[in-house]
Motif scaffolding. Structure first.
Motif, PDB file in Angstrom:
ATOM      1  N   ALA A  33       0.782  -1.353  -0.094  1.00 19.85           N
ATOM      2  CA  ALA A  33      -0.211  -0.045  -0.121  1.00 19.85           C
ATOM      3  C   ALA A  33       0.387   1.819   0.376  1.00 19.85           C
ATOM      4  O   ALA A  33       0.486   2.155  -0.552  1.00 19.85           O
ATOM      5  N   SER A  34       2.211   0.807   0.386  1.00 14.83           N
ATOM      6  CA  SER A  34       2.499   2.031   0.341  1.00 14.83           C
ATOM      7  C   SER A  34       3.355   2.755  -0.259  1.00 14.83           C
ATOM      8  O   SER A  34       3.536   4.360  -0.385  1.00 14.83           O
ATOM      9  N   LEU A  35       3.423   1.407  -0.910  1.00 11.93           N
ATOM     10  CA  LEU A  35       4.389   1.731  -2.419  1.00 11.93           C
ATOM     11  C   LEU A  35       3.454   1.942  -3.633  1.00 11.93           C
ATOM     12  O   LEU A  35       3.367   2.942  -4.562  1.00 11.93           O
ATOM     13  N   TRP A  36       2.207   1.367  -3.613  1.00 14.95           N
ATOM     14  CA  TRP A  36       1.328   2.088  -4.858  1.00 14.95           C
ATOM     15  C   TRP A  36      -0.192   2.550  -4.838  1.00 14.95           C
ATOM     16  O   TRP A  36      -0.711   3.253  -5.820  1.00 14.95           O
ATOM     17  N   ASN A 126      -5.361  -2.894 -11.912  1.00 10.02           N
ATOM     18  CA  ASN A 126      -5.212  -4.161 -11.561  1.00 10.02           C
ATOM     19  C   ASN A 126      -4.656  -6.048 -10.643  1.00 10.02           C
ATOM     20  O   ASN A 126      -4.775  -5.863 -10.573  1.00 10.02           O
ATOM     21  N   GLN A 127      -3.288  -5.304 -12.041  1.00 14.68           N
ATOM     22  CA  GLN A 127      -2.453  -6.716 -10.643  1.00 14.68           C
ATOM     23  C   GLN A 127      -2.049  -6.371  -9.943  1.00 14.68           C
ATOM     24  O   GLN A 127      -1.677  -7.214  -8.750  1.00 14.68           O
ATOM     25  N   GLU A 128      -1.510  -4.720  -9.489  1.00 12.83           N
ATOM     26  CA  GLU A 128      -1.526  -4.522  -7.973  1.00 12.83           C
ATOM     27  C   GLU A 128      -2.480  -4.941  -6.920  1.00 12.83           C
ATOM     28  O   GLU A 128      -2.295  -5.473  -5.800  1.00 12.83           O
ATOM     29  N   ARG A 129      -3.837  -4.584  -7.548  1.00 14.06           N
ATOM     30  CA  ARG A 129      -5.229  -5.039  -6.594  1.00 14.06           C
ATOM     31  C   ARG A 129      -4.652  -6.892  -6.323  1.00 14.06           C
ATOM     32  O   ARG A 129      -5.219  -6.871  -5.226  1.00 14.06           O
ATOM     33  N   LEU A 130      -4.425  -7.390  -7.688  1.00 12.87           N
ATOM     34  CA  LEU A 130      -5.138  -9.076  -7.266  1.00 12.87           C
ATOM     35  C   LEU A 130      -4.071  -9.953  -6.373  1.00 12.87           C
ATOM     36  O   LEU A 130      -4.272 -10.197  -5.576  1.00 12.87           O
ATOM     37  N   GLN A 227       3.289   2.130  11.755  1.00 12.91           N
ATOM     38  CA  GLN A 227       2.978   2.560  12.433  1.00 12.91           C
ATOM     39  C   GLN A 227       4.406   4.157  12.041  1.00 12.91           C
ATOM     40  O   GLN A 227       4.369   4.788  11.270  1.00 12.91           O
ATOM     41  N   VAL A 228       5.335   3.255  11.517  1.00 15.02           N
ATOM     42  CA  VAL A 228       6.898   3.965  10.517  1.00 15.02           C
ATOM     43  C   VAL A 228       6.294   4.266   9.546  1.00 15.02           C
ATOM     44  O   VAL A 228       6.974   5.424   8.668  1.00 15.02           O
ATOM     45  N   LEU A 229       5.947   3.114   8.409  1.00 15.58           N
ATOM     46  CA  LEU A 229       5.311   3.621   7.496  1.00 15.58           C
ATOM     47  C   LEU A 229       4.659   4.386   7.525  1.00 15.58           C
ATOM     48  O   LEU A 229       4.899   5.530   5.935  1.00 15.58           O
ATOM     49  N   ARG A 230       3.621   4.861   8.134  1.00 15.06           N
ATOM     50  CA  ARG A 230       2.217   6.256   7.938  1.00 15.06           C
ATOM     51  C   ARG A 230       3.541   7.283   8.175  1.00 15.06           C
ATOM     52  O   ARG A 230       3.233   8.371   7.530  1.00 15.06           O
ATOM     53  N   GLN A 231       4.449   7.288   9.594  1.00 17.14           N
ATOM     54  CA  GLN A 231       5.580   8.533   9.940  1.00 17.14           C
ATOM     55  C   GLN A 231       6.307   8.500   8.316  1.00 17.14           C
ATOM     56  O   GLN A 231       6.327  10.277   7.775  1.00 17.14           O
ATOM     57  N   GLN A 232       6.906   7.663   7.518  1.00 18.90           N
ATOM     58  CA  GLN A 232       7.881   7.873   6.642  1.00 18.90           C
ATOM     59  C   GLN A 232       6.979   7.890   4.701  1.00 18.90           C
ATOM     60  O   GLN A 232       8.067   7.850   4.374  1.00 18.90           O
ATOM     61  N   TYR A 233       5.915   7.681   4.838  1.00 20.47           N
ATOM     62  CA  TYR A 233       5.480   7.865   3.404  1.00 20.47           C
ATOM     63  C   TYR A 233       5.124   9.077   2.855  1.00 20.47           C
ATOM     64  O   TYR A 233       5.754  10.040   3.178  1.00 20.47           O
ATOM     65  N   GLN A 234       5.223   9.289   1.819  1.00 24.12           N
ATOM     66  CA  GLN A 234       5.879  10.001   0.405  1.00 24.12           C
ATOM     67  C   GLN A 234       4.978   9.997  -0.844  1.00 24.12           C
ATOM     68  O   GLN A 234       4.988  10.890  -1.030  1.00 24.12           O
ATOM     69  N   GLY A 235       4.236   9.203  -0.743  1.00 24.77           N
ATOM     70  CA  GLY A 235       3.557   8.629  -1.655  1.00 24.77           C
ATOM     71  C   GLY A 235       3.525   8.313  -3.091  1.00 24.77           C
ATOM     72  O   GLY A 235       5.415   8.487  -3.069  1.00 24.77           O
ATOM     73  N   ALA A 236       3.013   7.149  -4.008  1.00 23.71           N
ATOM     74  CA  ALA A 236       3.617   6.961  -5.521  1.00 23.71           C
ATOM     75  C   ALA A 236       3.954   7.881  -6.134  1.00 23.71           C
ATOM     76  O   ALA A 236       4.938   7.620  -7.143  1.00 23.71           O
TER      77      ALA A 236
END
Length: 274
Positions: A33-36, A126-130, A227-236
């Motif tokens: 989710a953090s990457l896509w 779609n592929q990532e969602r699968l 929590q760490v991923l939420r803190q450091q999220y940059q957006g796809a």
């Protein structure tokens, strides 16, 4: 006695493997989710719900007196000192939704249902969602496997018969040892009883693997990493070009949180012996 302990150990080993898979899949889902994800708020919402599954499943599998569901859902946000801004966990409204879920839904089942619906809002291809849907399916399978272990304990009659036979054998053993050992029979009886009753006690504990596994430590890892991923999220959308190889920064709170969770599991296991 050996057959019984072997059966109990198989249940413990299976449960340990299932929770190892839950840890891996939960990590995979939040990283995907953090990457896509194309929308920051959608990712933050998804990443708050992901660790709630492991925490609610732990409460679902254990004695209700050991854990409080609202408290565990709040703890799924990560270490309390860091629950600020993007690093906050589930909102009170989200917790109430889980507590007031439709009749017939267990808490972890409801969380997975919400996770599956939130994948649509991430804006992934779609592929990532699968791939993410496949991970949610694995979590459903793991939940079902845990419930199968919980719902099919070793038959009580078999457990009682083994215990009664062991005590009868120990009670009659001095009659066979007295002629050869004399007074030493008392000490030999104590030593043999200590060994066999200890093995019997281990078998009893392993019959309920979710009571002795360090599940709280696993849920703490999942909550912390989310929590760490939420803190450091940059957006796809902001990561166009070469990949960023900068490692995630786990601050000292991570070690403290995991150590506290481990100590809590050890304490709960110790209390369960009495």
């Amino acid at each position: 006695l050996v057959f019984r302990v072997t059966g109990s150990n198989n249940r413990y080993t299976l449960a340990r493997g299932i929770w190892g898979d839950i840890l891996n899949v939960s990590r995979d889902l939040t990283q995907q989710a953090s990457l896509w994800a194309k929308d920051k708020e959608a990712f933050l919402d998804f990443a708050r719900w992901c660790p709630a599954f492991a925490c609610s499943l732990m409460v679902h599998l254990r004695d209700p007196s050991r854990h409080d569901l609202p408290s565990e859902l709040k703890r799924s946000g990560g270490p309390a000192a860091k629950r600020k801004g993007d690093a906050m966990g589930l909102s009170p409204e989200d917790v109430n939704q889980i507590l007031n879920r439709p009749a017939g839904y267990s808490a972890p089942h409801y969380v997975l249902h919400r996770l599956r619906s939130k994948i649509r809002g991430l804006g992934v291809a779609n592929q990532e969602r699968l791939l993410m849907e496949a991970n949610v399916t694995r979590l459903i399978n793991d939940m079902g496997a845990c419930e199968n272990i919980l719902a099919t304990p070793i038959p009580v009659g078999y457990t009682k018969h083994t215990t009664r036979f062991l005590f009868l054998w120990l009670a009659l053993l001095p009659l066979a040892l007295q002629n050869d050992l004399g007074v030493a029979t008392v000490f030999a009886e104590q030593l043999i009883a200590f060994g066999l009753l200890g093995i019997e006690d281990v078998g009893i504990q392993l019959e309920e693997p979710f009571a002795v596994l360090p599940i709280q430590r696993i849920t703490t890892k999942i909550s912390l990493e989310s929590q760490v991923l939420r803190q450091q999220y940059q957006g796809a959308l902001s990561r166009q070009g070469p990949p960023d190889d900068t490692p995630l920064k786990f601050e000292s709170a991570s070690k403290t949180a995991i150590e506290e969770a481990s100590a809590a599991d050890v304490l709960n296991s110790a209390l369960g012996l009495f």
